[in-house]
Scaffold this motif. Structure first.
Motif, short mmCIF file in Angstrom:
data_model
loop_
_atom_site.label_atom_id
_atom_site.label_comp_id
_atom_site.label_asym_id
_atom_site.label_seq_id
_atom_site.Cartn_x
_atom_site.Cartn_y
_atom_site.Cartn_z
N ALA A 411 0.84 -1.20 0.00
CA ALA A 411 0.00 0.00 0.00
C ALA A 411 0.87 1.25 0.00
N ARG A 412 0.73 2.07 -1.02
CA ARG A 412 1.52 3.29 -1.14
C ARG A 412 0.89 4.38 -0.28
N MET A 413 1.75 5.13 0.48
CA MET A 413 1.26 6.18 1.36
C MET A 413 1.16 7.49 0.58
N THR A 414 0.03 7.71 -0.07
CA THR A 414 -0.21 8.96 -0.79
C THR A 414 -0.50 10.07 0.22
N TRP A 415 -0.45 11.31 -0.27
CA TRP A 415 -0.76 12.42 0.62
C TRP A 415 -2.22 12.39 1.06
N GLU A 416 -3.12 11.91 0.18
CA GLU A 416 -4.54 11.82 0.56
C GLU A 416 -4.72 10.81 1.69
N ARG A 417 -4.07 9.68 1.54
CA ARG A 417 -4.18 8.67 2.60
C ARG A 417 -3.54 9.16 3.90
N PHE A 418 -2.39 9.83 3.75
CA PHE A 418 -1.72 10.34 4.94
C PHE A 418 -2.55 11.42 5.62
N ALA A 419 -3.27 12.23 4.84
CA ALA A 419 -4.11 13.27 5.43
C ALA A 419 -5.18 12.67 6.33
N ARG A 420 -5.77 11.57 5.91
CA ARG A 420 -6.77 10.91 6.75
C ARG A 420 -6.14 10.36 8.02
N LEU A 421 -4.95 9.79 7.87
CA LEU A 421 -4.24 9.27 9.04
C LEU A 421 -3.84 10.42 9.98
N TYR A 422 -3.39 11.52 9.39
CA TYR A 422 -2.93 12.67 10.18
C TYR A 422 -4.09 13.30 10.95
N ALA A 423 -5.28 13.26 10.40
CA ALA A 423 -6.44 13.81 11.10
C ALA A 423 -6.71 13.04 12.38
N ARG A 424 -6.34 11.78 12.39
CA ARG A 424 -6.56 10.94 13.57
C ARG A 424 -5.38 11.03 14.53
N TYR A 425 -4.17 11.18 13.97
CA TYR A 425 -2.96 11.25 14.79
C TYR A 425 -2.19 12.54 14.46
N PRO A 426 -2.73 13.68 14.83
CA PRO A 426 -2.09 14.95 14.45
C PRO A 426 -0.84 15.22 15.30
#
Length: 443
Positions: A411-426
């Motif tokens: 699974a490639r960590m795109t910026w869109e995917r990372f943004a969703r992750l970052y919203a949970r773990y800011p």
């Protein structure tokens, strides 16, 4: 890294030592070792870091505490009877500057740290009465940020002037032990304390299984080393500049020193050039050498026009680049930003941590990175440095995303995917921790 002196109040007995030293500025104190009793050793133990690396004996703070009172009693008796043997220090290397070079650090044994702390507390009561206001490193109640604020005020007061950056080449490795003992004996002639200091200076260094005995210097990392460095540089630089040099200068001049890092601000160019010419001779007299490339005299006058030849230079001190900028009202003001080498070194450390811990749970990574960012902002969060802080936070976020993308090939960590992750773990927002008073922040 050496432990800094505590800013907590000293005991009533050491207060009496301090009062006596203050009342006898030229006097010599001969009986000080009796203050190193069980109570002082217990306080020294309390002030000593318990999570530091073990020395050559491998003993940890937890192991030492299993029979704490007995260990401290035996330590006291050996120190006063002269039977204490200072163990060699274990040498390790830590990154320096931009990370391409390393700095040697000595790691004493835990018991040695406790005894060094106790001796430092006694000597600190004496020498704090002598040290000058220009000295800020490893002194109780003083900090790097206080040194930076005083430097800022001095620069603003003289309109920048001329700045002499001092860099003593391998100071802790080249300090002349014979002259250090002579300097100490000007104020302290207690045989027990001087004998202990001599043992620490000659304890030897263990590195890669090889034991060596350098004939100069004091190991970085020893608890007593910062105090000895301040005593030495007080004689070599501080007192000489304040009592001999400054009264002979035509204009204003101010020294700001933090351990072996120092700058001198001059209002007049001819004063600056005269001092720059005599300083190498002064250092050589005490076995020290100024780094030929890092010791620089810079024109730092307030800019008066937009011409290139009128633009002042910039200089680094205590991890910050000092330069002229504009206040909110458009007036010239000295600004500080994170020095490039410090920025690079900090980011390199984060990159290495993310690479090593990329498979840990996301919540654990987020908490660790948040602590690192809080620590970075706690030191570099000065007024006017918000852009550099924001850039560092952004780069840490990019590094985190990069190494999360290397956890799996699936699974490639795109910026869109990372943004969703970052919203949970800011990660935490930028914090400016140290602000200048409003009366001087916007001239």
């Amino acid at each position: 890294m050496a432990e800094s002196s505590s800013s907590e109040p000293i005991s009533p007995r050491l207060q009496r030592v301090a009062r006596l030293a203050r009342e006898m500025p030229q006097g010599v104190l001969t009986t000080l070792a009796h203050h190193i009793d069980l109570a002082l050793l217990l306080e020294a133990y309390r002030r000593t870091r318990k999570d530091g690396a073990a020395g050559v004996d491998g003993q940890t703070a937890r192991e030492y505490a299993e029979d704490l009172e007995g260990n401290l009693r035996r330590l006291r008796d050996r120190a006063k009877s002269g039977t204490y043997r200072a163990p060699p220090v274990r040498r390790v290397h830590i990154p320096k500057g931009d990370g391409r070079r390393t700095r040697p650090i000595g790691v004493p044994s835990f018991e040695d740290k406790v005894l060094q702390r106790a001796v430092a507390m006694v000597l600190e009561a004496v020498y704090e009465q002598d040290f000058r206001d220009c000295s800020y490193g490893f002194r109780p109640g003083r900090s790097a940020h206080q040194a930076l604020e005083v430097l800022w005020r001095r620069l603003m007061a003289v309109g920048g002037g001329w700045v002499l950056e001092l860099d003593i080449e391998d100071f802790f490795g080249s300090l002349d032990r014979r002259q250090l003992r002579e300097i100490l004996r000007h104020r302290v002639r207690d045989g027990v304390l001087l004998r202990l200091i001599g043992k620490w200076l000659h304890a030897g260094v263990l590195e890669d299984g090889s034991l060596t005995y350098p004939d100069a210097g004091t190991p970085q990392g020893g608890v007593i080393s910062p105090l000895l460095a301040n005593v030495y540089l007080h004689e070599v630089l501080d007192a000489w500049f304040e009592d001999v040099v400054r009264p002979r200068l035509r204009g204003a001049a101010h020294l700001v020193r933090f351990a072996d890092d120092a700058v001198i601000v001059f209002a007049c160019e001819d004063d600056a050039r005269r001092v720059a010419g005599v300083l190498p001779k002064r250092m050589a007299r005490y076995g020290l050498r100024l780094h030929p490339e890092k010791t620089r005299l810079r024109r730092f006058r307030r800019p008066r026009s937009g011409r290139r030849e009128d633009r002042p230079g910039a200089f680094d001190f205590l991890g910050f680049t000092h330069y002229w900028g504009r206040s909110r009202r458009g007036r010239p003001v000295v600004r500080r930003k994170t020095a490039r080498d410090r920025f690079t070194r900090s980011l390199r450390a984060v990159r290495g941590w993310c690479r090593t811990h990329r498979h840990r749970p996301l919540a654990e990574q987020q908490q660790a990175l948040a602590r690192k960012l809080h620590g970075h902002d706690a030191y570099y969060g000065l007024s006017g440095n918000a852009p550099a802080l924001a850039r560092f936070h952004y780069e840490v976020t990019r590094v985190w995303r990069h190494w999360l993308g290397r956890r799996s090939r699936a699974a490639r960590m795109t910026w869109e995917r990372f943004a969703r992750l970052y919203a949970r773990y800011p990660l935490p927002r930028v914090r400016v921790v140290h602000s200048l008073p409003r009366t001087v922040a916007s001239p």
